[in-house]
Design a protein around this motif. Structure first.
Motif, short mmCIF file in Angstrom:
data_model
loop_
_atom_site.label_atom_id
_atom_site.label_comp_id
_atom_site.label_asym_id
_atom_site.label_seq_id
_atom_site.Cartn_x
_atom_site.Cartn_y
_atom_site.Cartn_z
N TYR A 22 -72.37 16.55 59.46
CA TYR A 22 -73.22 17.36 60.26
C TYR A 22 -74.18 18.19 59.78
N ALA A 23 -74.63 17.98 58.59
CA ALA A 23 -75.20 18.86 57.74
C ALA A 23 -76.75 19.15 58.43
N ARG A 24 -77.16 18.28 59.26
CA ARG A 24 -78.45 18.47 59.66
C ARG A 24 -78.38 18.46 61.35
N ASN A 25 -77.45 18.86 61.70
CA ASN A 25 -76.84 18.87 63.28
C ASN A 25 -77.63 19.98 63.64
N PRO A 26 -78.44 19.98 64.71
CA PRO A 26 -79.03 21.49 65.22
C PRO A 26 -78.03 22.47 65.90
N SER A 27 -76.88 21.93 66.39
CA SER A 27 -75.95 22.73 66.88
C SER A 27 -75.30 23.45 65.83
N HIS A 28 -74.85 23.04 64.84
CA HIS A 28 -74.13 23.40 63.63
C HIS A 28 -75.01 24.45 62.97
#
Length: 307
Positions: free
Chosen positions: A277-283
């Motif tokens: 999830y390194a580039r997940n917008p929500s994270h």
């Protein structure tokens, strides 16, 4: 023979849960089906993967080595598949300590929802620090960040300061020496330090003056900071509290922060989530918001990616 991917999946569940029956429940198959798949994998690899000691199921040396190598890739595949299947990355499940959620995050969470209305953030209780089950949560706040597979953001180092009810402060404000608070009841939380030693928090506080807790001092003991905080609010004594475990409303009217020495504990808090999830917008949105909540306590730092 092609690589038996189903057998690998079944093996990983048994290894993670330590039980064939629990793995069968998780996989919605029979226990015999799980045993059969593990047997297929053992025959393919040419090694036994589990050993039994009485009723206890343990990984063999080969099984432990194999599981350590395949666990992270399997988890990455599951996370990526789950994200595509859901059709959106807007749902986040954050697991953290109950006291931190109640005192720090819940009072501020409306601000996050207003800033990021497309992110559906739900909170889960982290029942055991170090248990990062991504089937139950997508991200975690912990004091024990894992060594591999996760993006790690340092949030803050725990600092404890003396707090008491306003009525008690009216008596303390004229003290000539901070150590004279030993004449008042002290509220101690055993969970403050890893040793769980009763009174350790106040022992460390008095050591900042090069002294010891006087023998006549009355100390009331609690298991956790949350309980000591509640006792302080009701005027039962002075507690060493982490300000993240107190609400702004409490600090305005129910708890007075004494202008005395503070101490650091052994704990630092981290926000972590799987590298998938390194580039997940929500994270990224949740990361930015959590850091903003911690501003003023430390300078933001870049995340670490463990090899």
């Amino acid at each position: 023979m092609t690589i038996p991917f189903r057998a690998i999946h079944y093996f990983s569940e048994v290894a993670r849960l330590g039980s064939f029956s629990k793995a069968a429940e998780r996989l919605f198959v029979t226990q015999s089906a799980v045993s059969h798949q593990v047997k297929i994998l053992e025959e393919y690899l040419g090694h036994e993967l589990f050993v039994r000691r009485g009723r206890q199921l343990l990984l063999s040396a080969v099984g432990r080595s194999y599981y350590d190598k395949i666990n992270s890739p399997i988890e990455t595949i599951q996370l990526a598949t789950r994200g595509i299947k859901s059709g959106t990355d807007g749902r986040l499940r954050l697991a953290l300590f109950g006291s931190l959620a109640v005192k720090w995050l819940i009072p501020a969470i409306d601000e996050f929802r207003q800033r990021f209305p497309n992110v559906d953030l739900s909170l889960q209780i982290l029942t055991q620090d170090g248990d990062f089950d991504t089937a139950k949560a997508d991200c975690f706040i912990t004091t024990k960040p894992p060594k591999t597979g996760f993006v790690i953001w340092h949030l803050y180092d725990e600092t404890l300061r003396p707090y008491c009810a306003p009525a008690l402060w009216s008596e303390l404000r004229d003290l000539e020496d901070q150590t004279q608070i030993a004449n008042y009841p002290l509220l101690s939380a055993a969970s403050t330090f890893a040793s769980q030693e009763p009174g350790k928090d106040w022992q460390v506080w008095f050591e900042t003056f090069g002294s010891k807790i006087p023998a006549h001092t009355k100390i009331h003991h609690f298991s956790h900071l949350l309980l000591a905080s509640e006792a302080a609010k009701y005027g039962q004594g002075i507690a060493l509290l982490n300000e993240f475990m107190t609400t702004a409303r409490e600090r305005e009217s129910e708890l007075f922060e004494l202008p005395f020495n503070s101490i650091k504990t052994d704990d630092s808090f981290y926000f972590i989530y799987p590298e998938a999830y390194a580039r997940n917008p929500s994270h990224e949105a949740l990361t930015d918001w959590l850091i903003s909540l911690c501003k003023g306590h430390r300078a933001p730092v870049e995340p670490t990616y463990d090899d």
